[in-house]
Design a protein around this motif. Structure first.
Motif, short mmCIF file in Angstrom:
data_model
loop_
_atom_site.label_atom_id
_atom_site.label_comp_id
_atom_site.label_asym_id
_atom_site.label_seq_id
_atom_site.Cartn_x
_atom_site.Cartn_y
_atom_site.Cartn_z
N VAL A 165 31.91 74.18 -10.11
CA VAL A 165 32.32 72.99 -10.85
C VAL A 165 33.07 72.04 -9.92
N ALA A 166 33.26 70.82 -10.40
CA ALA A 166 33.85 69.79 -9.55
C ALA A 166 35.36 69.92 -9.41
N HIS A 167 36.05 70.16 -10.53
CA HIS A 167 37.52 70.10 -10.53
C HIS A 167 38.15 71.36 -11.12
N PRO A 168 39.37 71.69 -10.71
CA PRO A 168 40.15 72.67 -11.45
C PRO A 168 40.25 72.22 -12.91
N TYR A 174 34.38 81.85 -8.59
CA TYR A 174 34.44 80.41 -8.80
C TYR A 174 34.28 79.69 -7.47
N CYS A 175 33.60 78.56 -7.50
CA CYS A 175 33.57 77.61 -6.39
C CYS A 175 33.99 76.26 -6.93
N LEU A 176 35.11 75.73 -6.46
CA LEU A 176 35.63 74.44 -6.88
C LEU A 176 35.35 73.43 -5.77
N VAL A 177 34.62 72.39 -6.08
CA VAL A 177 34.24 71.42 -5.06
C VAL A 177 35.43 70.60 -4.60
N THR A 178 36.29 70.17 -5.53
CA THR A 178 37.51 69.45 -5.18
C THR A 178 38.72 70.27 -5.62
N PHE A 202 48.94 63.50 -15.10
CA PHE A 202 49.34 62.46 -16.05
C PHE A 202 50.79 62.06 -15.86
N ASP A 203 51.51 62.69 -14.90
CA ASP A 203 52.93 62.39 -14.74
C ASP A 203 53.17 61.85 -13.34
N ASP A 204 54.42 61.93 -12.87
CA ASP A 204 54.78 61.35 -11.57
C ASP A 204 54.78 62.36 -10.44
N THR A 205 54.03 63.46 -10.58
CA THR A 205 53.91 64.42 -9.49
C THR A 205 53.39 63.71 -8.24
N PRO A 206 54.05 63.85 -7.09
CA PRO A 206 53.58 63.17 -5.87
C PRO A 206 52.14 63.56 -5.55
N ARG A 207 51.37 62.58 -5.16
CA ARG A 207 49.96 62.83 -4.83
C ARG A 207 49.84 63.89 -3.74
N SER A 208 50.78 63.95 -2.83
CA SER A 208 50.71 64.91 -1.73
C SER A 208 50.83 66.35 -2.22
N GLU A 209 51.37 66.54 -3.42
CA GLU A 209 51.56 67.88 -3.98
C GLU A 209 50.48 68.28 -4.97
N MET A 210 49.67 67.32 -5.41
CA MET A 210 48.79 67.57 -6.53
C MET A 210 47.70 68.60 -6.21
N ALA A 211 47.08 68.51 -5.05
CA ALA A 211 45.99 69.43 -4.74
C ALA A 211 46.47 70.87 -4.73
N GLY A 212 47.59 71.13 -4.07
CA GLY A 212 48.13 72.48 -4.03
C GLY A 212 48.52 72.99 -5.39
N ASP A 264 38.65 64.34 -4.41
CA ASP A 264 38.47 64.15 -5.84
C ASP A 264 38.07 62.70 -6.11
N GLY A 265 36.99 62.53 -6.88
CA GLY A 265 36.52 61.20 -7.21
C GLY A 265 35.51 60.63 -6.24
N GLU A 266 35.19 61.39 -5.17
CA GLU A 266 34.29 60.88 -4.14
C GLU A 266 33.13 61.83 -3.87
N VAL A 267 32.83 62.72 -4.82
CA VAL A 267 31.79 63.73 -4.60
C VAL A 267 30.41 63.10 -4.71
N THR A 268 29.56 63.39 -3.76
CA THR A 268 28.15 63.01 -3.80
C THR A 268 27.32 64.26 -3.51
N PRO A 269 26.07 64.29 -3.97
CA PRO A 269 25.23 65.47 -3.74
C PRO A 269 24.66 65.47 -2.32
N SER A 270 25.55 65.47 -1.36
CA SER A 270 25.17 65.34 0.05
C SER A 270 24.59 66.65 0.59
N LEU A 271 23.94 66.55 1.74
CA LEU A 271 23.43 67.75 2.40
C LEU A 271 24.58 68.67 2.79
#
Length: 241
Positions: free
Chosen positions: A12-15, A38-42, A49-59, A84-91
């Motif tokens: 799937v694409a996202h957690p 599981y295989c998570l692409v992003t 939805f809150d003010d969690t710093p972007r630098s912390e969100m992936a982890g 996240d938001g930039e997935v394409t069905p690339s090789l």
């Protein structure tokens, strides 16, 4: 399937995608003794939805997905960490998913639909559709072709693998040909969804919303469901042997 299913892979694409779309089904698989990976692409770095710093969100979201997976009996997770938001069905993505398919050697793959679901457009996030398209290409023809991405065999020792069947979630209604009774696994599904606190903690109505969607599935696909079933998750099951 003529042979027993003992290994399954969810791509799937996202957690949280697997938990909204198929957690009840996954819980039924693990309860039946199927080893699910599981295989998570992003890593969901554009979510929240809150003010969690972007630098912390992936982890944070990777940790939430591991906790959610544990609620369903899943411990083998791979994060490909595409933006996240930039997935394409690339090789490159097809190769990376093929790598996981060859490592896990699943009898069943579950992924997202590459088609648009116009009635509920949120199901058809561009990342979802791109992930579905890339996964289906990995299932056929890439992962089974020993001459595709030869470095997977030459450098990593990953031999070709053909996936016998593929389950597609979030497909247009006319594609649905199979439903799973998730009444017995609703509590596991809710526990998995609640583990995604950065996505669901603000939803006091989460369980009511999910039940209404699953009950709507039951009504829409009544011909596919057994008598007495209240809640179902719906899929297009494809023979990919």
């Amino acid at each position: 399937m003529s042979e027993p299913v003992t290994r399954a892979l969810v791509v799937v694409a996202h957690p949280d995608d697997v938990d909204f779309g198929a957690a009840g089904t996954v819980a039924s698989w693990t309860a039946a003794g199927i080893a699910v990976s599981y295989c998570l692409v992003t890593s969901g770095d554009a979510g929240g939805f809150d003010d969690t710093p972007r630098s912390e969100m992936a982890g944070l979201r990777e940790a939430e997905q591991r906790a959610a997976a544990a609620e369903l009996g899943v411990t083998d997770l791979t994060f490909l960490r595409y933006p996240d938001g930039e997935v394409t069905p690339s090789l490159a993505l097809r190769r990376d998913i093929s790598r996981v398919v060859r490592r896990v050697r699943p009898h069943r793959v579950l992924t997202q639909s590459p088609e648009m679901f116009w009635e509920r457009i949120g199901v058809s996030h561009p990342d979802h559709r791109a992930t579905g398209e890339a996964t289906l290409a990995a299932v056929y023809p890439d992962a089974r072709n020993p001459f595709a991405y030869p470095e997977l065999l030459a450098d990593e020792g990953l031999e070709a693998w053909a996936v016998p069947e593929t389950w597609v979630a979030g497909c247009p209604p006319e594609r649905v040909n199979h439903v799973v009774d998730v009444g017995p696994t609703l509590s596991a599904k809710f526990a998995a969804l609640r583990a995604h606190r950065s996505q669901t903690a603000h939803r006091d109505d989460l369980e009511t919303l999910i039940k209404s969607l699953l009950a709507r599935n039951r009504e829409r696909y009544a011909a596919l469901a057994a008598d007495g079933v209240e809640y179902v998750e719906a899929f297009q099951v494809v023979d990919t042997a």
